[in-house]
Design a protein around this motif. Structure first.
Motif, PDB file in Angstrom:
ATOM      1  N   THR A  93      -9.137 -10.599   5.226  1.00 47.79           N
ATOM      2  CA  THR A  93      -9.603  -9.215   5.204  1.00 47.79           C
ATOM      3  C   THR A  93      -8.536  -8.260   5.743  1.00 47.79           C
ATOM      4  OG1 THR A  93     -10.721  -9.632   7.308  1.00 47.79           O
ATOM      5  CG2 THR A  93     -12.058  -9.711   5.314  1.00 47.79           C
ATOM      6  N   LEU A  94      -7.785  -8.703   6.738  1.00 43.94           N
ATOM      7  CA  LEU A  94      -6.689  -7.872   7.246  1.00 43.94           C
ATOM      8  C   LEU A  94      -5.612  -7.686   6.177  1.00 43.94           C
ATOM      9  CD1 LEU A  94      -6.256  -9.165  10.918  1.00 43.94           C
ATOM     10  CD2 LEU A  94      -7.039  -6.891  10.185  1.00 43.94           C
ATOM     11  N   LEU A  95      -5.364  -8.743   5.399  1.00 42.56           N
ATOM     12  CA  LEU A  95      -4.402  -8.632   4.310  1.00 42.56           C
ATOM     13  C   LEU A  95      -4.867  -7.622   3.271  1.00 42.56           C
ATOM     14  CD1 LEU A  95      -1.840  -9.584   2.866  1.00 42.56           C
ATOM     15  CD2 LEU A  95      -3.203 -11.450   1.847  1.00 42.56           C
ATOM     16  N   LEU A  96      -6.163  -7.690   2.923  1.00 42.41           N
ATOM     17  CA  LEU A  96      -6.709  -6.722   1.971  1.00 42.41           C
ATOM     18  C   LEU A  96      -6.617  -5.302   2.515  1.00 42.41           C
ATOM     19  CD1 LEU A  96      -9.905  -8.633   0.742  1.00 42.41           C
ATOM     20  CD2 LEU A  96      -7.890  -8.064  -0.630  1.00 42.41           C
ATOM     21  N   LEU A  97      -6.883  -5.152   3.816  1.00 43.86           N
ATOM     22  CA  LEU A  97      -6.807  -3.830   4.443  1.00 43.86           C
ATOM     23  C   LEU A  97      -5.380  -3.284   4.385  1.00 43.86           C
ATOM     24  CD1 LEU A  97      -8.379  -1.664   6.005  1.00 43.86           C
ATOM     25  CD2 LEU A  97      -7.816  -2.881   8.112  1.00 43.86           C
ATOM     26  N   VAL A  98      -4.401  -4.146   4.662  1.00 43.48           N
ATOM     27  CA  VAL A  98      -2.995  -3.728   4.606  1.00 43.48           C
ATOM     28  C   VAL A  98      -2.603  -3.359   3.177  1.00 43.48           C
ATOM     29  CG1 VAL A  98      -0.604  -4.527   4.874  1.00 43.48           C
ATOM     30  CG2 VAL A  98      -2.305  -5.032   6.645  1.00 43.48           C
ATOM     31  N   LEU A  99      -3.030  -4.185   2.200  1.00 44.59           N
ATOM     32  CA  LEU A  99      -2.716  -3.903   0.795  1.00 44.59           C
ATOM     33  C   LEU A  99      -3.322  -2.574   0.350  1.00 44.59           C
ATOM     34  CD1 LEU A  99      -3.137  -7.391  -0.942  1.00 44.59           C
ATOM     35  CD2 LEU A  99      -1.027  -6.061  -0.714  1.00 44.59           C
ATOM     36  N   ALA A 100      -4.575  -2.325   0.754  1.00 44.79           N
ATOM     37  CA  ALA A 100      -5.231  -1.068   0.384  1.00 44.79           C
ATOM     38  C   ALA A 100      -4.492   0.122   0.997  1.00 44.79           C
ATOM     39  CB  ALA A 100      -6.693  -1.087   0.833  1.00 44.79           C
ATOM     40  N   ALA A 101      -4.094  -0.016   2.286  1.00 45.95           N
ATOM     41  CA  ALA A 101      -3.380   1.073   2.954  1.00 45.95           C
ATOM     42  C   ALA A 101      -2.027   1.319   2.298  1.00 45.95           C
ATOM     43  CB  ALA A 101      -3.201   0.736   4.434  1.00 45.95           C
ATOM     44  N   MET A 102      -1.325   0.239   1.944  1.00 40.07           N
ATOM     45  CA  MET A 102      -0.017   0.390   1.293  1.00 40.07           C
ATOM     46  C   MET A 102      -0.165   1.028  -0.080  1.00 40.07           C
ATOM     47  SD  MET A 102       1.836  -3.230   2.297  1.00 40.07           S
ATOM     48  CE  MET A 102       3.179  -2.909   1.157  1.00 40.07           C
ATOM     49  N   ALA A 103      -1.160   0.554  -0.864  1.00 38.88           N
ATOM     50  CA  ALA A 103      -1.371   1.117  -2.205  1.00 38.88           C
ATOM     51  C   ALA A 103      -1.733   2.594  -2.122  1.00 38.88           C
ATOM     52  CB  ALA A 103      -2.473   0.340  -2.926  1.00 38.88           C
ATOM     53  N   GLY A 104      -2.583   2.946  -1.144  1.00 35.46           N
ATOM     54  CA  GLY A 104      -2.969   4.340  -0.978  1.00 35.46           C
ATOM     55  C   GLY A 104      -1.800   5.217  -0.582  1.00 35.46           C
ATOM     56  N   THR A 105      -0.962   4.720   0.325  1.00 33.08           N
ATOM     57  CA  THR A 105       0.195   5.492   0.786  1.00 33.08           C
ATOM     58  C   THR A 105       1.209   5.697  -0.336  1.00 33.08           C
ATOM     59  OG1 THR A 105      -0.078   4.610   3.031  1.00 33.08           O
ATOM     60  CG2 THR A 105       2.055   5.591   2.486  1.00 33.08           C
ATOM     61  N   VAL A 106       1.523   4.608  -1.050  1.00 27.79           N
ATOM     62  CA  VAL A 106       2.498   4.712  -2.144  1.00 27.79           C
ATOM     63  C   VAL A 106       1.952   5.612  -3.252  1.00 27.79           C
ATOM     64  CG1 VAL A 106       3.764   3.415  -3.914  1.00 27.79           C
ATOM     65  CG2 VAL A 106       3.513   2.467  -1.612  1.00 27.79           C
TER      66      VAL A 106
END
Length: 524
Positions: free
Chosen positions: A242-255
């Motif tokens: 879940t932390l990995l998914l959270l990081v991926l979502a944050a990265m995708a949103g930022t980019v």
């Protein structure tokens, strides 16, 4: 003027009644195609799960469709602005109809989810083009409201027929027929659109046709990871996955945020969100989708699995929601132009829908059917006052040059809300129901039936239910009592799962009151 496929108008104009009527019939058939699919699938989904055995993928049947739709809607909204909407509308009907046939051939839940994703691509193309065709044909918002009542009626007819038709067809012809019914409607839509819908096209702007494909990929990644995060968080907690998914979502949103600021023709026009009024309208569309689709998909499951209704009876109970939404849209088109403060209709609509959601949350197996239908009717009227007004207000704020993308964003964000709503509600319902069943079976030393009772098909399919009851009775357990407990557990889980819909509708009511007062400006 000839309205064949070869016609190409550079500027929209007021059209003779016959041309307007024939074009709107074509548009109405397309809208009916979308509306029928939404309501039929919601009613028949519990039976599909019962046959294909995949309760863990229950929410994905809805969210796979929504995820693929939400990415394609703004793409084709922009393409329609640049090249005209008719070619893309024709292509979307073909894709949607073919995908519907594939859904009807599904042999397992994964196949169905993938077919629904393809259907969502066609649905996104449809929504991104068809709703923007109406303001193209009728630039005057007052005239548009009157003609939009016809489109709302088509949507309402499809919605009115959908739940009952889905229930009857599921009961007598099997659930596959509920997807196959889209094929003849798609063919009729195709004939009318090809023959009667004019090819309207505004002057091209530099770079207008350039599609932001990277933005589309980033948006899909952001929404997909958010959806997975919502589903996995209750099971796994804040663990590694879940932390990995959270990081991926944050990265995708930022980019995505950075990229859209640099792109000349962004998929997500951030400047429109920077406008306070447009941003508020987009937020309200998201909240409306969150509440509406959660109710539309999980009320039938509660009626069938929890209350023991047949698919036909569950369809009848849902029907007032969609019939009243049509009536509400028609009344809205007549009343709103006469009001000094049109926003009042939006406030009333959200208030009514919040009350309807609360009524479903409080409903029990002893609730009279007429009271359930009354709650659905109140909710339907509320939707009829909310959905068309959000679209009209956004179109008026955005102006003619960005009509397509603004309309597409309203529909996209409503689907984003729907995707998050169905995922969140599905996760809550699944976790609460399975946990309750496990505790009961552990207490009764009957864990041998945990896997089958954890799937609500035992409460929907009479054959499976009778088999389980018979097996448990032979083993010295009170099978009938455990089935009744399972029904109560499912109802309780859905009640809790639908509480966010009440909160979403109530919050939308509160936020809508801060909108500036709109006035419908006539254009000639």
């Amino acid at each position: 003027m000839d309205v064949s496929t070869s016609s190409l108008d550079q500027k929209p104009r007021e059209r003779p009644f016959r041309e307007s009527l024939l074009a709107m019939i074509g548009i109405s058939f397309v809208i009916m195609l979308v509306g029928l699919d939404q309501t039929v699938v919601g009613t028949t989904l519990p039976t599909i799960v019962a046959e294909l055995k995949g309760f863990d993928l229950y929410a994905w049947v809805a969210t796979a469709y929504l995820l693929s739709s939400v990415v394609t809607v703004p793409i084709f909204g922009r393409l329609g602005d640049s090249y005209g909407r008719k070619p893309f509308l024709i292509a979307s009907i073909v894709v949607f109809t073919a995908a519907s046939a594939l859904c009807g051939m599904a042999g397992n839940m994964l196949y169905l989810v993938l077919a629904r994703a393809l259907q969502g691509v066609g649905g996104g193309m449809l929504i991104g083009t068809v709703f923007a065709c109406i303001p193209d044909l009728f630039p005057d918002p007052v005239v548009r409201l009157r003609w939009q009542a016809m489109a709302s009626s088509a949507f309402g007819i499809a919605n009115a027929v959908g739940p009952t038709l889905g229930g009857v067809m599921t009961e007598y012809l099997g659930w596959r027929s509920t997807f196959d019914v889209n094929v003849p409607i798609g063919l009729v839509s195709l004939i009318f659109v090809c023959k009667y819908l004019p090819h309207l096209r505004r002057e091209e702007r530099a770079g207008a046709g350039r599609i932001d494909w990277l933005g589309a990929v980033l948006l899909a990644l952001l929404l997909g990871t958010l959806q997975l995060l919502v589903e996995r968080l209750p099971q796994a907690g804040l663990g590694g996955s879940t932390l990995l998914l959270l990081v991926l979502a944050a990265m995708a949103g930022t980019v995505l945020w950075k990229w859209e600021q640099r792109h000349g023709n962004p998929l997500v026009p951030l400047d429109m969100f920077g406008n306070r009024t447009l941003g508020m309208l987009f937020a309200l569309a998201t909240l409306a989708g969150f509440a509406m689709f959660s109710l539309l998909f999980y009320a039938p499951l509660m009626f069938q699995g929890g209350f023991g209704m047949s698919p036909k009876d569950a369809g009848i109970a849902i029907t007032p929601l969609v019939v009243a939404s049509t009536i509400g849209s028609i009344l809205n088109g007549r009343i709103m132009p006469r009001l000094r403060k049109p926003n009042a209709m939006l406030h009333l609509g959200f208030a009514m829908f919040a009350c309807a959601c609360l009524g479903v949350v409080l409903a029990t197996r002893s609730t009279p059917p007429w009271l359930l239908m009354l709650a659905m009717a109140v909710g339907g009227l509320g939707l009829g006052f909310v959905l068309p007004n959000l679209t009209i207000f956004v179109q008026q704020m955005a102006g003619p040059a960005r009509l397509g993308i603004a309309t597409a964003l309203v529909q996209s964000l409503r689907m984003v809300g729907a995707m998050l709503g169905t995922a969140m509600t599905g996760t809550l319902v699944n976790q609460l129901y399975v946990s309750a069943i496990r505790r009961k079976l552990e207490a009764d030393h009957a864990m041998a039936w945990h896997e089958r009772l954890s799937d609500p098909r035992a409460l929907i399919d009479p054959l499976v239910q009778n088999t389980i009851v018979g097996e448990m009775t032979k083993s010295g357990h009170n099978g009938a009592l455990l089935i009744e407990f399972s029904r109560s557990a499912l109802v309780a889980a859905i009640h809790i799962g639908l509480i966010p819909t009440v909160l979403a509708a109530a919050y939308a009511l509160w936020r809508s009151r801060s909108l500036p007062s709109f006035e419908l400006e006539r254009r000639r």
